[in-house]
Design a protein around this motif. Structure first.
Motif, PDB file in Angstrom:
ATOM      1  N   ARG A 494      20.122  74.005  31.626  1.00 17.37           N
ATOM      2  CA  ARG A 494      21.316  73.225  31.882  1.00 17.37           C
ATOM      3  C   ARG A 494      20.971  71.874  32.508  1.00 17.37           C
ATOM      4  NH1 ARG A 494      23.508  76.064  35.693  1.00 17.37           N
ATOM      5  NH2 ARG A 494      23.877  77.805  34.285  1.00 17.37           N
ATOM      6  N   LYS A 495      19.987  71.880  33.423  1.00 19.64           N
ATOM      7  CA  LYS A 495      19.569  70.619  34.029  1.00 19.64           C
ATOM      8  C   LYS A 495      18.935  69.688  32.999  1.00 19.64           C
ATOM      9  CE  LYS A 495      18.741  72.392  38.703  1.00 19.64           C
ATOM     10  NZ  LYS A 495      17.721  72.643  39.750  1.00 19.64           N
ATOM     11  N   LEU A 496      18.114  70.281  32.111  1.00 17.80           N
ATOM     12  CA  LEU A 496      17.486  69.468  31.074  1.00 17.80           C
ATOM     13  C   LEU A 496      18.529  68.860  30.150  1.00 17.80           C
ATOM     14  CD1 LEU A 496      14.380  71.596  30.037  1.00 17.80           C
ATOM     15  CD2 LEU A 496      14.366  69.356  31.128  1.00 17.80           C
ATOM     16  N   ALA A 497      19.490  69.688  29.779  1.00 20.70           N
ATOM     17  CA  ALA A 497      20.530  69.190  28.879  1.00 20.70           C
ATOM     18  C   ALA A 497      21.338  68.082  29.532  1.00 20.70           C
ATOM     19  CB  ALA A 497      21.439  70.350  28.461  1.00 20.70           C
ATOM     20  N   GLN A 498      21.660  68.271  30.813  1.00 16.42           N
ATOM     21  CA  GLN A 498      22.430  67.248  31.512  1.00 16.42           C
ATOM     22  C   GLN A 498      21.646  65.947  31.648  1.00 16.42           C
ATOM     23  OE1 GLN A 498      25.584  67.501  32.434  1.00 16.42           O
ATOM     24  NE2 GLN A 498      25.566  65.371  33.151  1.00 16.42           N
ATOM     25  N   GLN A 499      20.356  66.103  31.921  1.00 14.38           N
ATOM     26  CA  GLN A 499      19.519  64.907  32.071  1.00 14.38           C
ATOM     27  C   GLN A 499      19.401  64.161  30.744  1.00 14.38           C
ATOM     28  OE1 GLN A 499      15.542  65.766  33.268  1.00 14.38           O
ATOM     29  NE2 GLN A 499      14.959  63.624  33.526  1.00 14.38           N
ATOM     30  N   ASN A 500      19.171  64.909  29.672  1.00 14.66           N
ATOM     31  CA  ASN A 500      19.048  64.264  28.366  1.00 14.66           C
ATOM     32  C   ASN A 500      20.381  63.642  27.917  1.00 14.66           C
ATOM     33  OD1 ASN A 500      16.391  65.049  28.261  1.00 14.66           O
ATOM     34  ND2 ASN A 500      16.834  66.937  27.144  1.00 14.66           N
ATOM     35  N   HIS A 501      21.482  64.292  28.309  1.00 13.27           N
ATOM     36  CA  HIS A 501      22.799  63.746  27.952  1.00 13.27           C
ATOM     37  C   HIS A 501      23.054  62.423  28.651  1.00 13.27           C
ATOM     38  CE1 HIS A 501      27.189  63.263  28.324  1.00 13.27           C
ATOM     39  NE2 HIS A 501      27.219  63.758  27.087  1.00 13.27           N
ATOM     40  N   ASP A 502      22.609  62.321  29.889  1.00  8.08           N
ATOM     41  CA  ASP A 502      22.784  61.082  30.622  1.00  8.08           C
ATOM     42  C   ASP A 502      21.960  59.961  30.018  1.00  8.08           C
ATOM     43  OD1 ASP A 502      24.490  62.419  32.261  1.00  8.08           O
ATOM     44  OD2 ASP A 502      22.993  62.796  33.838  1.00  8.08           O
ATOM     45  N   GLU A 503      20.792  60.306  29.501  1.00  8.53           N
ATOM     46  CA  GLU A 503      19.913  59.268  28.947  1.00  8.53           C
ATOM     47  C   GLU A 503      20.454  58.737  27.613  1.00  8.53           C
ATOM     48  OE1 GLU A 503      16.044  60.941  28.651  1.00  8.53           O
ATOM     49  OE2 GLU A 503      15.678  60.900  30.817  1.00  8.53           O
ATOM     50  N   SER A 504      20.780  59.639  26.728  1.00 12.24           N
ATOM     51  CA  SER A 504      21.249  59.179  25.405  1.00 12.24           C
ATOM     52  C   SER A 504      21.976  60.331  24.725  1.00 12.24           C
ATOM     53  CB  SER A 504      20.068  58.726  24.552  1.00 12.24           C
ATOM     54  OG  SER A 504      20.506  58.455  23.242  1.00 12.24           O
ATOM     55  N   GLN A 505      23.197  60.058  24.287  1.00 10.01           N
ATOM     56  CA  GLN A 505      23.985  61.118  23.648  1.00 10.01           C
ATOM     57  C   GLN A 505      23.410  61.453  22.284  1.00 10.01           C
ATOM     58  OE1 GLN A 505      28.111  60.147  23.368  1.00 10.01           O
ATOM     59  NE2 GLN A 505      28.701  62.139  22.506  1.00 10.01           N
ATOM     60  N   ALA A 506      22.876  60.442  21.614  1.00  8.96           N
ATOM     61  CA  ALA A 506      22.301  60.696  20.294  1.00  8.96           C
ATOM     62  C   ALA A 506      21.053  61.568  20.413  1.00  8.96           C
ATOM     63  CB  ALA A 506      21.962  59.378  19.610  1.00  8.96           C
ATOM     64  N   THR A 507      20.201  61.234  21.413  1.00  5.80           N
ATOM     65  CA  THR A 507      18.988  62.030  21.610  1.00  5.80           C
ATOM     66  C   THR A 507      19.342  63.431  22.051  1.00  5.80           C
ATOM     67  OG1 THR A 507      17.887  60.005  22.301  1.00  5.80           O
ATOM     68  CG2 THR A 507      16.768  62.082  22.778  1.00  5.80           C
ATOM     69  N   ASN A 508      20.428  63.538  22.847  1.00 11.65           N
ATOM     70  CA  ASN A 508      20.865  64.837  23.321  1.00 11.65           C
ATOM     71  C   ASN A 508      21.245  65.752  22.165  1.00 11.65           C
ATOM     72  OD1 ASN A 508      21.782  66.849  25.108  1.00 11.65           O
ATOM     73  ND2 ASN A 508      23.874  66.109  24.886  1.00 11.65           N
ATOM     74  N   GLU A 509      21.923  65.164  21.137  1.00  9.12           N
ATOM     75  CA  GLU A 509      22.333  65.977  20.003  1.00  9.12           C
ATOM     76  C   GLU A 509      21.124  66.459  19.213  1.00  9.12           C
ATOM     77  OE1 GLU A 509      24.957  63.550  17.820  1.00  9.12           O
ATOM     78  OE2 GLU A 509      26.605  63.645  19.289  1.00  9.12           O
ATOM     79  N   GLU A 510      20.097  65.588  19.092  1.00 13.99           N
ATOM     80  CA  GLU A 510      18.914  65.977  18.317  1.00 13.99           C
ATOM     81  C   GLU A 510      18.086  67.034  19.050  1.00 13.99           C
ATOM     82  OE1 GLU A 510      18.259  61.608  16.270  1.00 13.99           O
ATOM     83  OE2 GLU A 510      16.678  62.576  17.440  1.00 13.99           O
ATOM     84  N   GLU A 511      17.967  66.913  20.388  1.00 15.56           N
ATOM     85  CA  GLU A 511      17.087  67.803  21.135  1.00 15.56           C
ATOM     86  C   GLU A 511      17.711  69.156  21.415  1.00 15.56           C
ATOM     87  OE1 GLU A 511      15.924  65.854  24.662  1.00 15.56           O
ATOM     88  OE2 GLU A 511      14.502  64.514  23.658  1.00 15.56           O
TER      89      GLU A 511
END
Length: 974
Positions: A494-511
């Motif tokens: 959950r922390k990883l997902a939140q961190q990646n979401h903050d960085e970039s929504q597009a990258t979050n969807e891919e990862e």
């Protein structure tokens, strides 16, 4: 004369090391034709050759003819070095005729107008031991006593003393000459030399001169003051009736002296003569001031050693100087600080413990503030160990010390933090009254702990010593906070997902696209999606700052340290078992069990995922599964009482009782050491009382001079052996280099010094012909280096030739010396060779048993790279017999206490051994052996570790040699 000591020859620098030396003919030609500068180099080579064992008697006349007439000052100085070592007697023991010419030249130099030539000649006479030569020099020496230059007079008075010692018939009135000289002399160095001569020849006159100068002693030259102090110290032990007056005189001199040399000598003399605590404190105070003032660290160590000797001979007398000794801690050198702390540690008592701990706390805080300084970490560990030792001895200081050290826990490295936890463990065991507060302080301090090793030790303390409900619940609260949010896998994702979401929504969807796969059933029967096991590596997405900000247990687990999690599992079981014994609140008990299962299962799952830096190992996984099964089985109502008691014995009683035994053994060890120190310095009850009034002047009841004993030990070695034993030991060290049927028989007597091996080689010409250009060549294998190969020589039929070869040793490694003897063949034939036997250097001469702490042993064991593992098979009757032979054969000291080795007929034995070489190399060994029940053999392994490969291999060879020696068959009968 019998009883006259052998002179100590002057050493000369070799101008051509490693080169082939000249023959006798070449020496003669160089002396005949060379200039003074060339003759200087030739004389140096001649001196080096003679000091190597070749007397070169053929060169005496050439040196008299071509060197002695020269006026070159450097050549004349070398000439007197030559007169020191040249054989002055012939084969019949009579003076050689050529020495008459030498006597005339020496007499001329004694009357030379240059004062430095006169002084150099007089200094040579102090090393001359032939009465026939000295007899002609006496008138000239007496004339030099009145020479105008002090440089001549200071050596003339020593020459008078030396001549009288060689033969009192040559100068029967030497005492009067020295007495008269001392009465009129004004130069301080000359007065000092004359007083030394007077003390050796006439004690009464020396005492009279001392009495006449008592009032002006403060104004005398420091050299003469030191001579007075040395005379007083020696005379005080010979005439005890004057000792009290001497002590008062030395105290007055010590209070007014300004020279460091005088202060040191006077303090040492007082410490050896007096037993009054006031006098000893005065002397020790001056020594401590000296150690603080001087800048040389070696002098500081020497002075502190003398202070330690005073404290050892008079226990408790220097207690008031404990803080003064700790002033030396301002020095940056770690050895000096360690020595000062050791001395202060032996002086700490209940009266000064608070002041000592305050000073040590201040030093510890400075090391944290100045952590960038060199060796600050080592000094910090040294301070922690000292504080540990002091606080364990005094209960009133333990609580404050623990709170202080725990405050620094987060700033210490792994070793220092582990030392703090070991200290807490010992205090909690020894002082039950302080247990509750210490456990609470420990729980609070663990939030900042960065060392997994220290945290594991703290977990053991919390599990063993938490007894009440509140203590157990506080520990549990700390575990809950230290683990963080559970389950760990889901919270981290959950922390990883939140961190990646903050960085970039597009990258979050891919990862975060999950695989369209169904649920997976884990070994424990729970469901999980494959996202946790196929997720991205957390090391690439989480910063170092965020990883360091995690709670301790969570950080250790995600870093892959699952050994700590296995210790946590054991601690959890201990706390649950204890809580069940003291509480009947099943709601809380079931809650603890449920939460513990959630924590352990969560650790297992994260250990199998990609979220950790290193997957969980099989051992830790098995221990976690065992803990889970124990907790699950504990909920079974059909559990038997025997099973329950076995669990309590294994988790509650066994480890704590083992630690108690360890504490008791350490207390017994320290008590034994204290008793030995007391017995060493205690006066026996039935000791005879000596009445000074009834004793003769030269009574044997006077105490010995410790300083003189130390000087004799330094000259003669560490132990004075009987003539028989020393002779037998010398015979054991004679090694034949060739056979009796060889044309040249050679044997070597091997002497092992600290850093070199000296081969004293004797060669015998067994033929009927003269062997020309006979020389011996040596070569080495290992860390050995030949300093110089001796020159060639001619040996007459059935003649003997003796030479010395020095070989430098640079490490305690197995070394081999080999070589051959070469001499000319007859009538143009090729050179002839005699091959020598190999000489193996015994490394045991350079290895001595030593002791170290368990912590230091483990640190070195982990740091050393080289390991030599040797398997053992021996038919010795018991394991202890093999251990004894191993320690004797390898010169290693046993670190494991005797109480931990088991009985004589035990089946298993494990212990640690430690040794140190003369070159500062450390050698560690671990022995694990057992007695095979079927064959009766001693089997197992010896693991040897060292920093370098050579020492590990050499000790491994010794272990193999012990096995080979024990496996030799012995013939009982034919």
């Amino acid at each position: 004369m019998p009883g006259v000591k052998e002179p100590a020859y002057t050493l000369v620098f070799d101008p051509t090391p490693g080169n082939n030396h000249m023959t006798v003919d070449e020496f003669q030609k160089a002396l005949e034709k060379g200039k003074d500068e060339d003759k200087i180099d030739t004389m140096k080579q001649i001196l080096v050759t003679m000091l190597d064992g070749n007397p070169l008697p053929e060169l005496l006349m050439h040196i008299i003819r071509f060197v002695m007439p020269s006026r070159n000052k450097a050549l004349k100085k070398l000439l007197y070095f030559y007169w020191e070592i040249v054989p002055k007697l012939d084969a019949d023991g009579k003076l050689r005729h050529e020495m008459i010419l030498v006597c005339n030249a020496i007499q001329h130099d004694l009357q030379h107008p240059n004062e430095y030539i006169r002084g150099n000649t007089l200094r040579f006479l102090t090393k001359l031991r032939e009465p026939e030569l000295l007899e002609q020099m006496v008138p000239s020496v007496l004339q030099c006593l009145e020479y105008r230059h002090a440089y001549v007079r200071k050596y003339a008075i020593l020459a008078v003393l030396s001549i009288f010692k060689v033969s009192d018939h040559l100068l029967p009135d030497a005492k009067d000459h020295i007495k008269n000289f001392l009465a009129v002399e004004t130069d301080p160095i000359c007065k000092r030399n004359a007083f030394i001569g007077l003390t050796e020849l006439n004690r009464e006159d020396a005492l009279t001169y001392l009495e006449n100068n008592i009032t002006s002693m403060d104004n005398l030259d420091p050299l003469l003051q030191i001579a007075f102090v040395q005379f007083i110290r020696k005379d005080a032990f010979q005439t005890p009736s004057l000792r009290h007056q001497y002590i008062e005189l030395l105290c007055d001199l010590l209070s007014s002296a300004t020279s460091m040399e005088v202060i040191f000598e006077t303090s040492i003399a007082l410490s050896s003569m007096a037993s009054n605590p006031i006098v000893l404190i005065t002397a020790a105070t001056k020594l401590i001031e000296l150690a603080v003032k001087v800048s040389d660290n070696n002098i500081k160590l020497i002075v502190l050693d003398r202070v330690a000797d005073i404290n050892q001979r008079n226990p408790g007398s220097l207690e008031d100087l404990t803080l003064d000794i700790l002033r030396v801690l301002h020095t940056e050198d770690l050895d000096v600080r360690s020595k000062a702390l050791d001395i202060a540690l032996s002086l700490v008592s209940s009266r000064n413990v608070d002041a000592v701990l305050k000073l040590l706390k201040k030093e510890l805080q400075q090391t944290v503030a100045n952590s960038e300084k060199e060796k600050s970490m080592e000094y910090r560990q040294l301070l922690i160990k000292t504080i540990h030792t002091v606080a364990v001895r005094f209960e009133e200081a333990a609580a404050d010390v623990i709170s202080l050290l725990l405050d620094f826990l987060g700033e210490l490295n792994s070793t220092a933090a582990s030392d703090v936890i070991s200290f807490v463990k010992e205090v909690v065991e020894k002082y039950p009254k302080l247990r509750s507060g210490n456990l609470e302080n420990l729980s609070l301090a663990l939030e900042n702990c960065k060392s997994a090793k220290a945290y594991r030790g703290a977990l053991w303390i919390l599990g063993e010593f938490s007894e009440t409900e509140s203590e157990i619940q506080k520990c549990w609260k700390h575990f809950r906070e230290s683990i963080g949010e559970v389950p760990i896998v889901q919270s981290e994702l959950r922390k990883l997902a939140q961190q990646n979401h903050d960085e970039s929504q597009a990258t979050n969807e891919e990862e975060n696209i999950s695989k369209p796969t169904g649920p997976v059933i884990l070994p424990d029967g729970t469901y999980a999606t494959e996202n946790a096991f196929d997720s991205v590596d957390s090391k690439k997405t989480i910063s170092a700052e965020e990883r360091d900000s995690r709670p301790p247990l969570r950080r250790f687990i995600l870093n892959g340290d699952f050994y700590t999690s296995s210790i946590l599992a054991s601690t959890i079981i201990k706390l649950i078992l204890k809580f069940e014994k003291i509480s009947k609140d099943f709601t809380i008990i079931n809650a603890l069990k449920a939460e513990s299962l959630l924590i352990l299962v969560s650790i297992l799952r994260v250990g199998q995922s990609n979220l950790v830096e290193k997957k969980i190992d099989e051992d830790s996984s098995e221990r976690l599964m065992t803990a889970i099964s124990i907790i699950m089985d504990d909920t079974n109502p059909n559990e038997k009482e025997t099973e329950r008691s076995l669990l309590e014995i294994a988790f509650i009683d066994a480890t704590k009782s083992s630690f108690k035994k360890q504490i008791i053994l350490s207390q017994k060890k320290s008590a034994r050491k204290t008793v030995q120190d007391v017995q060493k310095n205690a006066e026996p009850i039935d000791k005879a009382i000596s009445f000074r009034q009834f004793a003769a002047a030269a009574s044997s009841t006077a105490s010995d001079d410790n300083i003189e004993e130390d000087l004799q030990l330094a000259l003669k070695g560490h132990s004075v052996k009987s003539l028989e034993s020393s002779t037998s030991s010398k015979l054991k060290k004679i090694v034949p280099l060739t056979g009796f049927s060889d044309p040249v028989y050679a044997e070597a007597y091997i002497t092992n010094n600290q850093f070199d091996v000296v081969l004293d080689v004797l060669m015998v010409n067994q033929t009927k012909e003269t062997l020309k250009n006979l020389h011996i060549q040596f070569a080495t294998l290992g860390d050995l280096k030949i300093i110089d190969n001796p020159p060639s020589t001619n040996v007459i039929p059935h003649g003997f030739h003796r030479l010395t070869v020095t070989i430098k040793v640079s490490s305690a490694d197995t070394g081999v010396i080999f070589g051959n003897i070469i001499y000319d063949g007859g009538h143009g034939q090729d050179d002839r060779y005699v091959i020598l036997n190999d000489v193996h250097v015994d490394i045991m001469d350079y290895i001595q048993p030593a002791t170290t702490s368990d912590e230091n042993f483990r640190t070195m064991w982990n740091a050393f790279e080289w390991e030599n593992k040797i398997s053992i098979k021996s038919m010795l009757p018991s394991l202890h017999v093999y251990l004894k032979q191993l320690t004797e054969g390898t010169n290693m000291g046993l670190l494991t206490p005797a109480e931990s080795l088991g009985e004589e007929d035990c089946r298993f034995l494990s212990c640690n051994l430690y040794a140190k070489s003369s070159f500062g190399e450390d050698a560690l060994a671990n022995l694990c052996i057992e007695k095979d029940q079927t064959t009766g053999q001693v089997i197992g392994y010896v693991r040897i570790r060292s920093k370098g490969q050579g020492l590990a291999l050499s000790l491994g060879d010794r272990v193999a040699y012990i096995a080979k020696k024990n496996s030799n068959m012995k013939l009982d009968r034919i």
